[in-house]
Design a protein around this motif. Structure first.
Motif, PDB file in Angstrom:
ATOM      1  N   ALA A  28      -3.699  -0.718   6.250  1.00 35.98           N
ATOM      2  CA  ALA A  28      -4.590  -1.868   6.085  1.00 35.98           C
ATOM      3  C   ALA A  28      -4.365  -2.526   4.727  1.00 35.98           C
ATOM      4  CB  ALA A  28      -6.046  -1.421   6.213  1.00 35.98           C
ATOM      5  N   THR A  29      -4.243  -3.834   4.732  1.00 41.01           N
ATOM      6  CA  THR A  29      -4.019  -4.555   3.475  1.00 41.01           C
ATOM      7  C   THR A  29      -5.187  -4.354   2.516  1.00 41.01           C
ATOM      8  OG1 THR A  29      -4.910  -6.581   4.438  1.00 41.01           O
ATOM      9  CG2 THR A  29      -2.530  -6.315   4.501  1.00 41.01           C
ATOM     10  N   ALA A  30      -6.391  -4.169   3.052  1.00 42.47           N
ATOM     11  CA  ALA A  30      -7.561  -3.941   2.194  1.00 42.47           C
ATOM     12  C   ALA A  30      -7.416  -2.658   1.386  1.00 42.47           C
ATOM     13  CB  ALA A  30      -8.831  -3.887   3.037  1.00 42.47           C
ATOM     14  N   ASP A  31      -6.658  -1.690   1.912  1.00 39.96           N
ATOM     15  CA  ASP A  31      -6.443  -0.441   1.182  1.00 39.96           C
ATOM     16  C   ASP A  31      -5.362  -0.580   0.107  1.00 39.96           C
ATOM     17  OD1 ASP A  31      -8.429   0.941   2.487  1.00 39.96           O
ATOM     18  OD2 ASP A  31      -7.090   1.703   4.053  1.00 39.96           O
ATOM     19  N   LEU A  32      -4.494  -1.575   0.246  1.00 45.18           N
ATOM     20  CA  LEU A  32      -3.476  -1.814  -0.781  1.00 45.18           C
ATOM     21  C   LEU A  32      -4.033  -2.659  -1.926  1.00 45.18           C
ATOM     22  CD1 LEU A  32      -0.560  -1.589  -1.801  1.00 45.18           C
ATOM     23  CD2 LEU A  32      -0.001  -3.586  -0.416  1.00 45.18           C
ATOM     24  N   ILE A  64       5.622 -10.215  -4.736  1.00 43.85           N
ATOM     25  CA  ILE A  64       5.600  -8.752  -4.825  1.00 43.85           C
ATOM     26  C   ILE A  64       4.554  -8.181  -3.866  1.00 43.85           C
ATOM     27  CG2 ILE A  64       4.998  -6.814  -6.362  1.00 43.85           C
ATOM     28  CD1 ILE A  64       7.848  -7.906  -6.733  1.00 43.85           C
ATOM     29  N   TRP A  65       3.446  -8.872  -3.681  1.00 41.27           N
ATOM     30  CA  TRP A  65       2.428  -8.426  -2.721  1.00 41.27           C
ATOM     31  C   TRP A  65       3.075  -8.228  -1.344  1.00 41.27           C
ATOM     32  CZ3 TRP A  65      -2.152  -6.374  -1.906  1.00 41.27           C
ATOM     33  CH2 TRP A  65      -2.795  -6.563  -0.677  1.00 41.27           C
ATOM     34  N   SER A  66       3.871  -9.201  -0.905  1.00 39.63           N
ATOM     35  CA  SER A  66       4.549  -9.093   0.393  1.00 39.63           C
ATOM     36  C   SER A  66       5.554  -7.953   0.396  1.00 39.63           C
ATOM     37  CB  SER A  66       5.270 -10.405   0.726  1.00 39.63           C
ATOM     38  OG  SER A  66       4.343 -11.446   0.818  1.00 39.63           O
ATOM     39  N   VAL A  67       6.261  -7.787  -0.716  1.00 36.18           N
ATOM     40  CA  VAL A  67       7.237  -6.704  -0.820  1.00 36.18           C
ATOM     41  C   VAL A  67       6.538  -5.352  -0.695  1.00 36.18           C
ATOM     42  CG1 VAL A  67       8.869  -5.570  -2.394  1.00 36.18           C
ATOM     43  CG2 VAL A  67       8.877  -8.056  -2.182  1.00 36.18           C
ATOM     44  N   LEU A  68       5.398  -5.203  -1.361  1.00 36.20           N
ATOM     45  CA  LEU A  68       4.655  -3.942  -1.285  1.00 36.20           C
ATOM     46  C   LEU A  68       4.179  -3.676   0.139  1.00 36.20           C
ATOM     47  CD1 LEU A  68       2.480  -4.121  -4.540  1.00 36.20           C
ATOM     48  CD2 LEU A  68       4.621  -2.896  -4.188  1.00 36.20           C
TER      49      LEU A  68
END
Length: 194
Positions: A28-32, A64-68
């Motif tokens: 989940a993106t919320a956890d990142l 970088i968000w997308s890369v992560l």
């Protein structure tokens, strides 16, 4: 300049490794987000060091968000900050290499550059080669295919192994991306020549 991101109060005392494990488990993106926000200033500062302008550093931070999101679920990361440093550095260096080779991606100063940059001259007096279709087709490739093709064909001395190391892929993945990238480039270029 980026404003200091607000941290979630429930994650202040949680270790990076625990936040990472939570994201890798849930996807989940919320956890990142708490992990990204914790290191946003570090990402910005490092990108600024390589890319030199605040706007480009902010853009790199967003990329970088997308890369992560893409890489973290499939990588085993033991030291997140070290891994993040390498990832941000490689991202910035690849951007600088692309700009160095691709006149269309060069940052433009105050003046509009002439259309002559869209053509590469073989030698004085010889015919000019129009590279615009190639640039358009390269931009249509998936990101990993484009990175592999750029590194392998447009940089001297790059091997499957060196590309795999810089992009954090296996040699087999590099071969696959190169093969698919060549096939997709050929299809695209054949379509533009008709």
């Amino acid at each position: 300049m980026l404003s200091r991101p607000k941290k979630h109060p429930d994650t202040k005392s949680v270790k990076d490794s625990d936040l990472l494990a939570r994201f890798q488990t849930s996807g989940a993106t919320a956890d990142l987000l708490p992990l990204y926000q914790r290191h946003a200033e570090f990402i910005y500062a490092l990108a600024l060091r390589y890319l030199t302008t605040p706007q480009r550093a902010e853009d790199a931070g967003a990329e970088i968000w997308s890369v992560l999101l893409e890489k973290l679920p499939r990588h085993e990361v033991t030291n997140f900050k070290s891994w993040l440093h390498t990832t941000v550095r490689n991202h910035c260096l690849m951007q600088l290499r692309r700009e160095k080779r691709d006149p269309l991606q060069q940052p433009v100063g105050g003046d509009v550059q002439s259309g002559d940059l869209l053509h590469l001259s073989v030698e004085d007096g010889e015919e000019t080669i129009d590279t615009r279709p190639l640039h358009r087709c390269l931009k249509k490739l998936k990101a990993e295919q484009r990175h592999c093709v750029n590194l392998f064909y447009l940089r001297e001395g790059e091997t499957y192994q060196s590309i795999a190391a810089s992009l954090e892929l296996s040699v087999g993945q590099v071969r696959s991306h190169l093969q698919n990238g060549r096939r997709n480039l050929k299809k695209c270029l054949d379509g533009t020549n008709e």
